[in-house]
Design a protein around this motif. Structure first.
Motif, PDB file in Angstrom:
ATOM      1  N   GLN A   1      -1.183 -12.988   1.145  1.00  0.00           N
ATOM      2  CA  GLN A   1      -2.721 -12.875   1.593  1.00  0.00           C
ATOM      3  C   GLN A   1      -3.645 -14.711   2.230  1.00  0.00           C
ATOM      4  O   GLN A   1      -3.186 -14.998   2.358  1.00  0.00           O
TER       5      GLN A   1
ATOM      6  N   ARG B   1      -4.835  -3.376  -4.855  1.00  0.00           N
ATOM      7  CA  ARG B   1      -6.188  -4.441  -6.150  1.00  0.00           C
ATOM      8  C   ARG B   1      -6.640  -3.800  -6.709  1.00  0.00           C
ATOM      9  O   ARG B   1      -6.303  -2.608  -7.043  1.00  0.00           O
TER      10      ARG B   1
ATOM     11  N   ILE C   1      -5.839 -13.551   8.714  1.00  0.00           N
ATOM     12  CA  ILE C   1      -4.246 -14.255   8.985  1.00  0.00           C
ATOM     13  C   ILE C   1      -3.452 -13.889   9.126  1.00  0.00           C
ATOM     14  O   ILE C   1      -2.502 -15.332   9.538  1.00  0.00           O
ATOM     15  N   THR C   2      -2.883 -12.926   9.407  1.00  0.00           N
ATOM     16  CA  THR C   2      -2.023 -12.561   9.714  1.00  0.00           C
ATOM     17  C   THR C   2      -1.630 -13.307  11.585  1.00  0.00           C
ATOM     18  O   THR C   2      -0.507 -13.551  11.679  1.00  0.00           O
TER      19      THR C   2
ATOM     20  N   SER D   1       6.045  -5.196   8.122  1.00  0.00           N
ATOM     21  CA  SER D   1       5.184  -4.295   7.997  1.00  0.00           C
ATOM     22  C   SER D   1       4.463  -5.528   7.271  1.00  0.00           C
ATOM     23  O   SER D   1       4.636  -6.179   6.308  1.00  0.00           O
TER      24      SER D   1
ATOM     25  N   THR E   1      -3.228 -12.629  -8.042  1.00  0.00           N
ATOM     26  CA  THR E   1      -3.675 -12.177  -6.945  1.00  0.00           C
ATOM     27  C   THR E   1      -5.342 -11.794  -6.576  1.00  0.00           C
ATOM     28  O   THR E   1      -5.491 -10.824  -5.237  1.00  0.00           O
TER      29      THR E   1
ATOM     30  N   ASP F   1      -4.175  -8.354  -7.531  1.00  0.00           N
ATOM     31  CA  ASP F   1      -3.175  -7.565  -6.717  1.00  0.00           C
ATOM     32  C   ASP F   1      -2.531  -6.396  -7.748  1.00  0.00           C
ATOM     33  O   ASP F   1      -1.888  -7.328  -9.006  1.00  0.00           O
TER      34      ASP F   1
ATOM     35  N   GLU G   1      -5.571 -15.689   1.118  1.00  0.00           N
ATOM     36  CA  GLU G   1      -5.047 -16.996   0.250  1.00  0.00           C
ATOM     37  C   GLU G   1      -3.553 -17.509   0.164  1.00  0.00           C
ATOM     38  O   GLU G   1      -3.798 -18.635  -0.310  1.00  0.00           O
TER      39      GLU G   1
ATOM     40  N   ASP H   1       8.680  -5.867   4.895  1.00  0.00           N
ATOM     41  CA  ASP H   1       7.869  -5.358   4.112  1.00  0.00           C
ATOM     42  C   ASP H   1       7.262  -6.369   3.023  1.00  0.00           C
ATOM     43  O   ASP H   1       7.418  -7.052   2.385  1.00  0.00           O
ATOM     44  N   THR H   2       6.003  -7.432   3.990  1.00  0.00           N
ATOM     45  CA  THR H   2       5.989  -8.389   3.763  1.00  0.00           C
ATOM     46  C   THR H   2       4.326  -8.881   2.868  1.00  0.00           C
ATOM     47  O   THR H   2       3.956  -8.061   3.295  1.00  0.00           O
TER      48      THR H   2
ATOM     49  N   THR I   1     -12.554 -14.434   4.105  1.00  0.00           N
ATOM     50  CA  THR I   1     -12.586 -13.419   3.075  1.00  0.00           C
ATOM     51  C   THR I   1     -13.602 -12.484   2.065  1.00  0.00           C
ATOM     52  O   THR I   1     -14.162 -13.742   1.619  1.00  0.00           O
TER      53      THR I   1
ATOM     54  N   ASN J   1      -9.207  -2.245   0.436  1.00  0.00           N
ATOM     55  CA  ASN J   1      -8.574  -1.971   1.384  1.00  0.00           C
ATOM     56  C   ASN J   1      -8.093  -1.486   2.509  1.00  0.00           C
ATOM     57  O   ASN J   1      -7.008  -0.442   2.520  1.00  0.00           O
TER      58      ASN J   1
ATOM     59  N   GLY K   1      -0.482  -6.184   4.892  1.00  0.00           N
ATOM     60  CA  GLY K   1      -1.516  -5.425   5.406  1.00  0.00           C
ATOM     61  C   GLY K   1      -1.614  -4.804   4.058  1.00  0.00           C
ATOM     62  O   GLY K   1      -3.111  -4.907   3.933  1.00  0.00           O
ATOM     63  N   GLU K   2      -1.496  -4.073   3.615  1.00  0.00           N
ATOM     64  CA  GLU K   2      -1.257  -2.831   2.500  1.00  0.00           C
ATOM     65  C   GLU K   2       0.104  -2.286   2.392  1.00  0.00           C
ATOM     66  O   GLU K   2       0.862  -2.583   3.099  1.00  0.00           O
ATOM     67  N   PRO K   3      -0.165  -1.402   1.430  1.00  0.00           N
ATOM     68  CA  PRO K   3       0.887  -1.212   1.007  1.00  0.00           C
ATOM     69  C   PRO K   3       1.740   0.060   1.675  1.00  0.00           C
ATOM     70  O   PRO K   3       1.375   0.961   2.118  1.00  0.00           O
TER      71      PRO K   3
HETATM   72  C1  6R9 Z   1      -1.581 -10.322   5.339  1.00  0.00           C
HETATM   73  C2  6R9 Z   1      -3.099  -9.763   4.242  1.00  0.00           C
HETATM   74  C3  6R9 Z   1      -3.950  -9.202   0.709  1.00  0.00           C
HETATM   75  C4  6R9 Z   1      -4.141  -7.811   0.980  1.00  0.00           C
HETATM   76  C5  6R9 Z   1      -3.151  -8.077  -1.100  1.00  0.00           C
HETATM   77  C6  6R9 Z   1      -2.384  -6.860  -0.868  1.00  0.00           C
HETATM   78  C7  6R9 Z   1      -2.518  -6.538   0.722  1.00  0.00           C
HETATM   79  C8  6R9 Z   1      -0.481  -7.418   2.098  1.00  0.00           C
HETATM   80  C9  6R9 Z   1       1.117  -6.141   1.561  1.00  0.00           C
HETATM   81  C10 6R9 Z   1      -0.191  -6.102   0.677  1.00  0.00           C
HETATM   82  C11 6R9 Z   1       1.222  -4.395  -0.411  1.00  0.00           C
HETATM   83  C12 6R9 Z   1       1.941  -5.315   1.092  1.00  0.00           C
HETATM   84  N1  6R9 Z   1      -0.911  -6.668   1.000  1.00  0.00           N
HETATM   85  N2  6R9 Z   1       0.708  -7.493   2.172  1.00  0.00           N
HETATM   86  N3  6R9 Z   1       0.041  -4.621  -0.827  1.00  0.00           N
HETATM   87  N4  6R9 Z   1       2.129  -4.181   0.609  1.00  0.00           N
HETATM   88  N5  6R9 Z   1       3.405  -5.155   2.101  1.00  0.00           N
HETATM   89  O1  6R9 Z   1      -3.181  -8.871   4.342  1.00  0.00           O
HETATM   90  O2  6R9 Z   1      -3.715 -11.075   3.972  1.00  0.00           O
HETATM   91  O3  6R9 Z   1      -6.180  -9.551   4.577  1.00  0.00           O
HETATM   92  O4  6R9 Z   1      -6.053 -11.553   3.000  1.00  0.00           O
HETATM   93  O5  6R9 Z   1      -4.970  -8.855   2.870  1.00  0.00           O
HETATM   94  O6  6R9 Z   1      -3.451  -6.857   1.002  1.00  0.00           O
HETATM   95  O7  6R9 Z   1      -3.660  -6.345  -1.785  1.00  0.00           O
HETATM   96  O8  6R9 Z   1      -4.140  -9.108  -1.442  1.00  0.00           O
HETATM   97  P1  6R9 Z   1      -5.649 -10.026   3.749  1.00  0.00           P
END
Ligand code: 6R9
Length: 630
Positions: free
Chosen positions: A397, A498, A292-293, A367, A481, A483, A399, A393-394, A246, A504, A369-371
């Protein structure tokens, strides 16, 4: 293991903080161990050294396959939906999947793969990808899955970093109306990878490929030569399960390491709880197994819980924007786990693609990966969930191995754009720049975690110091993290994005330094600076400021060339959305690029650039602003 009320969540959470070892031992009891642990947890965040379930013996594939056979052998484990909707989907029962995994594990053994060896997997989203992953785990080989969108150079870097012995790939992959020549990319990559002795090639697209004598062998030939009897290797809980690369703030991707026992417990526990999975339900996670997802919520989480998991080869907009909804209808999907970027992209097609599609099977939406912005959240809620499905809304990361902060479906009251509350076992803290914990509600800061959880990374492959520096040195005794985060008056968490040099893009992490390195490889480029900017569909886009000394060159041509260079060096996912040619970059007297200023310009907000008096040459800022307007 499932939590059924908010009161139960609060009670469980408190127990998990007061008596973490007792709590996790209770969760781990729901899994199959060949031998139980001597000690639940030993840890420090200073080295760091983290061990969960020390002394325990297990094989994760017995948890994902064997233990379901007696009662659920005929239950669908995997439903595969191909890229082309006119082709048949394929269902693999637990019994069949078990057989295929054992058989392919024997192929790996026959080709010299031993416990602890690293295996690179570069495959399309087909059932055999899951088979390959699980076959590695069956014999204790460490898989390193590389997403099908990465370039030959990126793959070579990853293979060399992990010293992989075998590569598993396919002739090609279908993605929408495109074909990706996977084997060809691997051939290019392997020119510089002396550790690789064998390449196993699956037939998928039937595109012609060249096979190197002595090195390359066909999947289909090999499986005929072995039987389906393959006892599961006995693994220590802390043995390596996989490496997943990553991006971070520096130019070189890190190999995040996860170990067998803790990862399994965490992926399984979070899957079962967050989505409230019920027996006989169909779970559809739209991620790629290359991220990872996909590892945690297409393969290991669902299968460890005996669930039915969908593997979708295609993309949401092919052949048209109703495709994802068609898949939901066709396979009567109950739980749909997708990304904000997909939702925003589908939103832009309006409601017509939803007409006549039956989404009534849906019970829970997720949901990742991102906000997720409020507009997308509401659209998802109203038009897909018909205001009747909780949205989880999960936040998590690569890690963290599994979901960390998230609503639990039907338990946690949701709030648009909030990941809400930490799952049991997770102790988030917000800290200020000095590393002081910011207590109370209605505050924001950098998000850290102050206590270990079973799914956390153990190291970065081959470079433990890097793991320490990246995650455990910014703030003492905490996992950082990367974030930013706010905690509102209700104690709910909202991830703001971030705070490091990671962008992202459509939920994919891309390091600005990586993109800069790639751009700088272009002969015409002196220097570049890359920042993120708000993008309507992708969440963030990539904006590159590039110094091109040859003022007489054709800018469009150079731009095209640079895009090609980035595609070759990293992969198409890292291509800048905008390239602006400039004669200089805003630098401090010590030579540091002031990205803060570039970020503002990329956002189109130049009203308040803050203090620029420390710049070596403040005039470049005006020039960049002028050029950016055009
Ligand atoms: C699982 C995955 C991690 C980064 C993480 C953050 C962003 C992931 C998010 C989210 C806001 C959510 N992120 N889920 N931000 N709300 N529900 O995505 O892993 O590819 O390692 O990315 O993604 O910034 O630090 P990864």
């Amino acid at each position: 293991m499932q939590i059924n009320s908010f009161e139960e969540y609060q009670r469980t959470y408190q127990l998990s903080v007061d008596q973490p070892e007792q709590f996790w031992a209770g969760i781990a009891d729901n899994f199959l161990w060949k031998k139980k642990w001597d000690k639940v947890l030993s840890w420090n965040f200073s080295e760091p050294n983290i061990k969960w379930f020390e002394g325990a013996k297990l094989n994760i594939t017995e948890n994902c396959l064997d233990r379901h056979l007696a009662e659920n052998g005929d239950k669908p484990a995997i439903i595969w939906e191909p890229n082309d909707p006119s082709k048949d989907s394929i269902t693999l029962s637990y019994k069949i999947l078990h057989e295929q995994v054992c058989r392919f594990a024997n192929v790996l053994k026959k080709n010299g793969v031993q416990k602890g060896d690293r295996v690179c997997i570069y495959m399309p989203m087909v059932p055999e990808l899951a088979v390959a992953v699980l076959a590695c785990a069956r014999i204790g080989a460490v898989h390193s899955v590389v997403f099908g969108g990465f370039s030959a150079k990126s793959i070579a870097d990853r293979i060399n970093d992990a010293q992989c012995r075998v590569v598993i790939t396919a002739d090609g992959a279908f993605r929408g109306n495109k074909q990706i020549q996977l084997k060809e990319v691997i051939d290019d990559a392997l020119i510089g990878c002396p550790s690789v002795a064998k390449v196993i090639v699956l037939t998928h697209t039937r595109t012609p490929v060249s096979m190197l004598k002595g090195r390359d062998i066909w999947w289909e030939d090999e499986i005929k030569l072995v039987d389906t009897n393959c006892p599961a290797e006995e693994m220590d809980a802390e043995d390596l399960l996989f490496i997943l690369y990553t991006s971070g703030s520096t130019g070189k991707p890190k190999g995040v390491v996860h170990t067998v026992g803790g990862y399994m417990v965490y992926a399984g526990y979070t899957f079962s709880n967050v989505f409230n999975y019920q027996p006989d339900e169909v779970f559809f996670c739209t991620a790629d197994i290359g991220w990872i997802t996909g590892h945690s919520y297409i393969v290991y989480g669902p299968l460890s819980q005996g669930a039915t998991t969908v593997i979708f080869e295609g993309i949401p907009t092919y052949p048209d924007a109703s495709r994802m909804w068609q898949v939901v209808e066709k396979h009567k999907v109950n739980i749909l786990y997708t990304a904000p970027t997909a939702i925003r992209s589908l939103m832009s097609f309006g409601l017509q693609p939803l007409e006549g599609v039956d989404l009534s099977s849906l019970r829970v939406l997720g949901s990742v990966g991102e906000p997720i912005n409020e507009e997308a959240w509401h659209w998802f809620d109203e038009n897909i969930g018909k205001s009747n499905c909780p949205i989880v809304d999960t936040w998590w990361q690569t890690e963290t191995g599994g979901i960390m902060i998230s609503p639990i479906a039907f338990v946690t009251p949701t709030k648009p754009s909030f990941a809400t509350l930490p799952l049991p076992g997770i102790q988030p803290v917000l800290v200020d720049e000095q590393g002081n914990e910011i207590e109370g509600n209605g505050v924001s800061g950098n998000l850290c975690i102050k206590f270990p959880w079973p799914g956390m990374l153990r190291t970065t492959y081959g470079d433990h110091e890097r793991c320490k520096q990246t995650y455990f040195s910014t703030y003492e005794n905490m996992y950082f993290t990367g974030d930013g985060c706010l905690r509102d008056e209700d104690g709910y968490y909202r991830i703001t994005g971030r705070v490091d040099d990671v962008i992202n893009v459509s939920g994919h992490r891309i390091g600005t330094a990586e993109v800069e390195n790639a751009i700088n490889m272009h002969a015409g480029v002196v220097e570049s600076a890359v920042v993120g900017f708000p993008h309507e569909v992708k969440g963030q886009g990539i904006y590159a400021f590039v110094i091109n000394p040859n003022v007489h060159s054709d800018e469009d041509l150079t731009r095209k060339d640079i895009l090609q260079t980035v595609t070759r060096v990293i992969g198409a996912i890292a291509k800048p959305d905008k390239i602006l040619f400039v004669s200089g970059l805003p630098k401090t007297r010590s030579g540091k690029i002031m990205r803060r200023i570039l970020r503002k310009i990329a956002e189109g907000d130049t009203s308040n650039l803050g203090d620029i008096t420390t710049l070596l040459d403040p005039a470049v800022v005006d020039e960049i602003i002028e050029k950016a307007k055009k």
